[in-house]
Design a protein around this motif. Structure first.
Motif, PDB file in Angstrom:
ATOM      1  N   TYR A  22     -10.348 -39.920 -37.008  1.00  0.00           N
ATOM      2  CA  TYR A  22     -11.630 -39.255 -37.215  1.00  0.00           C
ATOM      3  C   TYR A  22     -12.401 -39.176 -35.889  1.00  0.00           C
ATOM      4  CZ  TYR A  22     -11.392 -39.877 -42.343  1.00  0.00           C
ATOM      5  OH  TYR A  22     -11.058 -39.828 -43.670  1.00  0.00           O
ATOM      6  N   LYS A  23     -13.331 -38.236 -35.831  1.00  0.00           N
ATOM      7  CA  LYS A  23     -14.235 -38.134 -34.687  1.00  0.00           C
ATOM      8  C   LYS A  23     -15.657 -37.999 -35.212  1.00  0.00           C
ATOM      9  CE  LYS A  23     -15.169 -35.539 -30.431  1.00  0.00           C
ATOM     10  NZ  LYS A  23     -14.782 -34.381 -29.591  1.00  0.00           N
ATOM     11  N   ILE A  24     -16.602 -38.675 -34.562  1.00  0.00           N
ATOM     12  CA  ILE A  24     -18.010 -38.555 -34.948  1.00  0.00           C
ATOM     13  C   ILE A  24     -18.653 -37.445 -34.122  1.00  0.00           C
ATOM     14  CG2 ILE A  24     -20.239 -39.726 -35.091  1.00  0.00           C
ATOM     15  CD1 ILE A  24     -18.741 -42.338 -35.433  1.00  0.00           C
ATOM     16  N   ASN A  25     -19.150 -36.442 -34.822  1.00  0.00           N
ATOM     17  CA  ASN A  25     -19.760 -35.286 -34.168  1.00  0.00           C
ATOM     18  C   ASN A  25     -21.211 -35.117 -34.600  1.00  0.00           C
ATOM     19  OD1 ASN A  25     -17.469 -34.430 -32.731  1.00  0.00           O
ATOM     20  ND2 ASN A  25     -16.675 -33.295 -34.495  1.00  0.00           N
ATOM     21  N   THR A  26     -21.970 -34.418 -33.791  1.00  0.00           N
ATOM     22  CA  THR A  26     -23.315 -33.980 -34.167  1.00  0.00           C
ATOM     23  C   THR A  26     -23.205 -32.540 -34.640  1.00  0.00           C
ATOM     24  OG1 THR A  26     -24.383 -35.449 -32.566  1.00  0.00           O
ATOM     25  CG2 THR A  26     -25.667 -33.583 -33.385  1.00  0.00           C
ATOM     26  N   ILE A  27     -23.616 -32.309 -35.891  1.00  0.00           N
ATOM     27  CA  ILE A  27     -23.479 -30.987 -36.502  1.00  0.00           C
ATOM     28  C   ILE A  27     -24.790 -30.620 -37.194  1.00  0.00           C
ATOM     29  CG2 ILE A  27     -20.997 -31.318 -36.831  1.00  0.00           C
ATOM     30  CD1 ILE A  27     -21.573 -31.793 -39.819  1.00  0.00           C
ATOM     31  N   PRO A  28     -24.970 -29.357 -37.557  1.00  0.00           N
ATOM     32  CA  PRO A  28     -26.205 -28.959 -38.252  1.00  0.00           C
ATOM     33  C   PRO A  28     -26.317 -29.585 -39.642  1.00  0.00           C
ATOM     34  CG  PRO A  28     -25.090 -27.044 -37.304  1.00  0.00           C
ATOM     35  CD  PRO A  28     -24.132 -28.189 -37.207  1.00  0.00           C
ATOM     36  N   VAL A  29     -27.515 -29.955 -40.026  1.00  0.00           N
ATOM     37  CA  VAL A  29     -27.791 -30.346 -41.410  1.00  0.00           C
ATOM     38  C   VAL A  29     -27.705 -29.094 -42.273  1.00  0.00           C
ATOM     39  CG1 VAL A  29     -29.559 -31.214 -42.995  1.00  0.00           C
ATOM     40  CG2 VAL A  29     -29.260 -32.279 -40.753  1.00  0.00           C
ATOM     41  N   PRO A  30     -27.032 -29.136 -43.427  1.00  0.00           N
ATOM     42  CA  PRO A  30     -26.978 -27.951 -44.300  1.00  0.00           C
ATOM     43  C   PRO A  30     -28.387 -27.448 -44.603  1.00  0.00           C
ATOM     44  CG  PRO A  30     -25.492 -29.642 -45.109  1.00  0.00           C
ATOM     45  CD  PRO A  30     -26.293 -30.271 -44.015  1.00  0.00           C
ATOM     46  N   SER A  31     -28.614 -26.193 -44.346  1.00  0.00           N
ATOM     47  CA  SER A  31     -29.972 -25.648 -44.506  1.00  0.00           C
ATOM     48  C   SER A  31     -30.043 -24.512 -45.514  1.00  0.00           C
ATOM     49  CB  SER A  31     -30.504 -25.162 -43.151  1.00  0.00           C
ATOM     50  OG  SER A  31     -29.645 -24.169 -42.605  1.00  0.00           O
ATOM     51  N   SER A  32     -28.922 -23.904 -45.818  1.00  0.00           N
ATOM     52  CA  SER A  32     -28.907 -22.778 -46.749  1.00  0.00           C
ATOM     53  C   SER A  32     -28.360 -23.258 -48.089  1.00  0.00           C
ATOM     54  CB  SER A  32     -28.036 -21.643 -46.194  1.00  0.00           C
ATOM     55  OG  SER A  32     -27.981 -20.564 -47.101  1.00  0.00           O
ATOM     56  N   LEU A  33     -29.264 -23.482 -49.040  1.00  0.00           N
ATOM     57  CA  LEU A  33     -28.857 -23.975 -50.354  1.00  0.00           C
ATOM     58  C   LEU A  33     -28.695 -22.815 -51.330  1.00  0.00           C
ATOM     59  CD1 LEU A  33     -31.104 -27.141 -50.886  1.00  0.00           C
ATOM     60  CD2 LEU A  33     -28.848 -26.981 -49.812  1.00  0.00           C
ATOM     61  N   SER A  34     -27.564 -22.800 -52.027  1.00  0.00           N
ATOM     62  CA  SER A  34     -27.386 -21.849 -53.115  1.00  0.00           C
ATOM     63  C   SER A  34     -28.270 -22.275 -54.285  1.00  0.00           C
ATOM     64  CB  SER A  34     -25.918 -21.808 -53.530  1.00  0.00           C
ATOM     65  OG  SER A  34     -25.110 -21.337 -52.477  1.00  0.00           O
ATOM     66  N   PRO A  35     -28.450 -21.399 -55.273  1.00  0.00           N
ATOM     67  CA  PRO A  35     -29.388 -21.710 -56.357  1.00  0.00           C
ATOM     68  C   PRO A  35     -29.154 -23.049 -57.052  1.00  0.00           C
ATOM     69  CG  PRO A  35     -28.792 -19.397 -56.454  1.00  0.00           C
ATOM     70  CD  PRO A  35     -27.947 -20.013 -55.374  1.00  0.00           C
ATOM     71  N   HIS A  36     -27.887 -23.486 -57.172  1.00  0.00           N
ATOM     72  CA  HIS A  36     -27.594 -24.720 -57.899  1.00  0.00           C
ATOM     73  C   HIS A  36     -27.347 -25.914 -56.979  1.00  0.00           C
ATOM     74  CE1 HIS A  36     -27.395 -22.705 -61.786  1.00  0.00           C
ATOM     75  NE2 HIS A  36     -26.652 -21.769 -61.230  1.00  0.00           N
ATOM     76  N   ASP A  37     -27.605 -25.754 -55.694  1.00  0.00           N
ATOM     77  CA  ASP A  37     -27.318 -26.822 -54.737  1.00  0.00           C
ATOM     78  C   ASP A  37     -28.442 -27.844 -54.647  1.00  0.00           C
ATOM     79  OD1 ASP A  37     -24.910 -25.724 -54.055  1.00  0.00           O
ATOM     80  OD2 ASP A  37     -25.614 -24.789 -52.203  1.00  0.00           O
ATOM     81  N   ILE A  38     -28.057 -29.048 -54.226  1.00  0.00           N
ATOM     82  CA  ILE A  38     -29.025 -30.064 -53.822  1.00  0.00           C
ATOM     83  C   ILE A  38     -28.621 -30.568 -52.440  1.00  0.00           C
ATOM     84  CG2 ILE A  38     -29.711 -30.812 -56.128  1.00  0.00           C
ATOM     85  CD1 ILE A  38     -27.694 -33.089 -55.944  1.00  0.00           C
ATOM     86  N   LEU A  39     -29.609 -30.946 -51.641  1.00  0.00           N
ATOM     87  CA  LEU A  39     -29.343 -31.593 -50.364  1.00  0.00           C
ATOM     88  C   LEU A  39     -29.659 -33.065 -50.536  1.00  0.00           C
ATOM     89  CD1 LEU A  39     -28.550 -31.281 -47.361  1.00  0.00           C
ATOM     90  CD2 LEU A  39     -30.997 -31.032 -46.850  1.00  0.00           C
ATOM     91  N   VAL A  40     -28.672 -33.900 -50.228  1.00  0.00           N
ATOM     92  CA  VAL A  40     -28.785 -35.332 -50.462  1.00  0.00           C
ATOM     93  C   VAL A  40     -28.790 -36.077 -49.134  1.00  0.00           C
ATOM     94  CG1 VAL A  40     -27.697 -37.346 -51.534  1.00  0.00           C
ATOM     95  CG2 VAL A  40     -27.595 -35.111 -52.675  1.00  0.00           C
ATOM     96  N   LYS A  41     -29.772 -36.953 -48.968  1.00  0.00           N
ATOM     97  CA  LYS A  41     -29.783 -37.873 -47.826  1.00  0.00           C
ATOM     98  C   LYS A  41     -28.866 -39.032 -48.204  1.00  0.00           C
ATOM     99  CE  LYS A  41     -33.020 -39.907 -44.507  1.00  0.00           C
ATOM    100  NZ  LYS A  41     -32.281 -41.130 -44.156  1.00  0.00           N
ATOM    101  N   VAL A  42     -27.742 -39.116 -47.536  1.00  0.00           N
ATOM    102  CA  VAL A  42     -26.694 -40.048 -47.944  1.00  0.00           C
ATOM    103  C   VAL A  42     -27.129 -41.491 -47.710  1.00  0.00           C
ATOM    104  CG1 VAL A  42     -24.301 -40.769 -47.588  1.00  0.00           C
ATOM    105  CG2 VAL A  42     -24.910 -38.326 -47.466  1.00  0.00           C
ATOM    106  N   ALA A  43     -26.954 -42.311 -48.727  1.00  0.00           N
ATOM    107  CA  ALA A  43     -27.188 -43.753 -48.601  1.00  0.00           C
ATOM    108  C   ALA A  43     -25.877 -44.478 -48.334  1.00  0.00           C
ATOM    109  CB  ALA A  43     -27.844 -44.293 -49.867  1.00  0.00           C
ATOM    110  N   VAL A  44     -24.877 -44.150 -49.149  1.00  0.00           N
ATOM    111  CA  VAL A  44     -23.568 -44.804 -49.041  1.00  0.00           C
ATOM    112  C   VAL A  44     -22.478 -43.756 -49.222  1.00  0.00           C
ATOM    113  CG1 VAL A  44     -22.014 -46.561 -49.998  1.00  0.00           C
ATOM    114  CG2 VAL A  44     -24.496 -46.952 -49.997  1.00  0.00           C
ATOM    115  N   ALA A  45     -21.442 -43.845 -48.391  1.00  0.00           N
ATOM    116  CA  ALA A  45     -20.258 -42.993 -48.536  1.00  0.00           C
ATOM    117  C   ALA A  45     -19.035 -43.893 -48.618  1.00  0.00           C
ATOM    118  CB  ALA A  45     -20.140 -42.024 -47.366  1.00  0.00           C
TER     119      ALA A  45
END
Length: 368
Positions: A22-45
Motif C-alpha cells: 500500500y501507499k499513503i497518498n493525499t487525495i481530494p475529499v469526495p465532494s460530489s454526492l449523488s442523491p443517496h450518498d452520505i459523506l462519512v468522517k471515518v472513525a475506524v477502518a
C-alpha cells in the motif's frame, strides 16, 4: 460539521499497483454526492481478507483505489434524497454503492437486494474505500448504530459481521438446533459463534490453529474441534456430541482450505444444509455428500439493509463483542499487514483513524 469545515484534501491508504505494498497518498475529499450518498468522517477502518484479493488484482479494480470496505464513522454531509440518515449520525458504512433499484434482485425479496448486478461499485473493492479520513457511501446500504455499539465493533461488522450473520440466518435453524462453523477462530468465525449462541443455537467450532481454537472456546462454543486430528476423527467427535449421533443440523464454511467444504458437509447430518462463505478458486465436495447424503449447499453474500439492522440490534441486546487488534493512525498500515499475514492473529485488525470520535461516543454509552 458544516460544509465549510470539511477539508478539500485527505490522506488515504491506496493500492497503487497490484501485488505491491500500500501507499499513503493525499487525495481530494469526495465532494460530489449523488442523491443517496452520505459523506462519512471515518472513525475506524478494518482489514478483511478481501483486501488482499483487491491488492492481488482478483477483481480487476481500477487503480489507484483506497482500500478497506469495512468502515464506521460520523456522517458529515448527505445527498439530496437521504432521509433516514442525518448529519451527526454514527453509521456502519454500506458496501454496495448505488444499487439500480430496477433489477430482479432490487425488486425481489429485501434480503436479496444486496445482489444487484448494476451497482456502481463496492467501496474498497472496486471504488474508493474506508482506509481514509473520509469515505463516500450509499445511505440505503449503510446502517445507523445503536448507542451501545461502538465504532471499533461496527467497522469489522460492515463485512465480516454482515456476512456471517446472514449465513446463520440462511441456515433456517431454530433454537436448540446445532450449527458448525469450519474456521471458527477467525474474524468471521468468532462473530458467528456469538451470533449463533445469541439465537439459542448449539455451536460446534472447528479450527486448525491453536489461536483459533482458543478464541472459539473463549466465545462460548459448545464443542471445539481441532481440524488437525483429521476428517474421520472430527466427524466421529461431532456425531458423538449431537442428538442421535447424526451430526449438526447445518454448517457454515468460513475456511479456504481445500478440504474445508467437504469437512463441513461430512459433519452435517443427512438432508442438512451447508452455507459456503469462503471464496477459494474452487469449492471441492465429494459427490457422495450431495448424492447419497442429500446435503444442500448454497452460498451467501453480505446482509441486506434490514438484515444489517437486525444484526446490530442483536449485538446491542446480547452484548456481542468483536475481537480487534488496534493500530492507531493510517501510518500503521504496514504493521497491520505484517500481523495479518503472520498467521497468528485473533479476530480482526483495525486502524483507528480518528481517536476523537471514539472518545465522544463513550458519552452515549457505546461499549460493545
Amino acid at each position: 460539521m458544516s460544509p465549510q469545515e470539511i477539508p478539500k484534501e485527505m490522506r488515504a491508504i491506496q493500492v497503487i499497483e497490484y501485488k505491491k505494498p500500500y501507499k499513503i497518498n493525499t487525495i481530494p475529499v469526495p465532494s460530489s454526492l449523488s442523491p443517496h450518498d452520505i459523506l462519512v468522517k471515518v472513525a475506524v477502518a478494518s482489514n478483511c481478507h478481501t483486501d488482499s484479493m483487491v491488492s492481488a488484482g482478483v477483481f480487476g479494480t481500477k487503480l489507484p483505489c483506497t482500500g478497506s470496505h469495512e468502515g464506521s464513522g460520523t456522517v458529515v454531509s448527505v445527498g439530496s434524497e437521504v432521509s433516514d440518515i442525518k448529519v451527526g449520525d454514527r453509521v456502519m458504512c454500506g458496501i454496495p454503492l448505488h444499487p439500480c433499484g430496477k433489477c430482479a434482485s432490487c425488486k425481489g425479496p429485501e434480503n436479496e437486494s444486496q445482489y444487484c448486478q448494476e451497482i456502481d461499485g463496492m467501496i474498497g473493492v472496486t471504488t474508493h474505500g474506508c482506509f481514509a479520513e473520509y469515505v463516500k457511501a450509499d445511505a440505503r446500504c449503510s446502517t445507523k448504530l445503536p448507542d451501545k455499539v461502538s465504532f471499533l465493533s461496527a467497522a469489522p461488522l460492515a463485512c465480516a459481521g454482515r456476512t456471517v450473520w446472514r449465513s446463520v440466518l440462511q441456515t433456517g435453524l431454530k433454537k436448540g438446533e446445532w450449527i458448525c462453523f469450519v474456521g471458527s477462530g477467525g474474524g468471521l468465525g468468532h462473530l458467528g459463534v456469538q451470533f449463533a449462541k445469541a439465537l439459542g443455537l448449539k455451536v460446534v467450532g472447528i479450527d486448525a490453529r491453536d489461536e483459533g481454537l482458543a478464541l472459539t472456546k473463549e466465545y462460548g462454543a459448545d464443542l471445539v474441534v481441532d481440524a488437525r486430528k483429521g476428517k474421520e476423527a472430527n466427524v466421529k467427535e461431532i456425531q458423538d456430541a449431537t442428538p442421535g449421533n447424526l451430526g449438526v443440523d447445518a454448517s457454515v464454511t468460513l475456511a479456504e482450505a481445500e478440504s474445508a467444504a467437504g469437512l463441513a458437509c461430512a459433519v452435517t447430518r443427512m438432508h442438512g444444509t451447508m452455507i459456503q462463505i469462503a471464496q477459494p478458486d474452487e469449492v471441492k465436495v465429494p459427490f457422495a455428500e450431495l448424492i447419497f447424503r442429500n446435503i444442500k449447499i448454497h452460498g451467501s453474500l453480505i446482509s441486506s439493509a434490514e438484515e444489517s439492522k437486525s444484526m446490530l440490534d442483536c449485538i446491542a441486546e446480547h452484548g456481542i463483542t468483536v475481537k480487534t487488534n488496534q493500530f492507531h493512525g493510517l501510518d500503521k498500515i504496514e504493521e497491520l499487514v505484517e500481523m495479518v499475514h503472520g498467521g497468528k492473529i485473533q479476530g480482526k485488525a483495525v486502524i483507528v483513524v480518528d481517536q476523537e470520535q471514539l472518545e465522544q461516543e463513550k458519552k452515549i454509552g457505546a461499549k460493545f
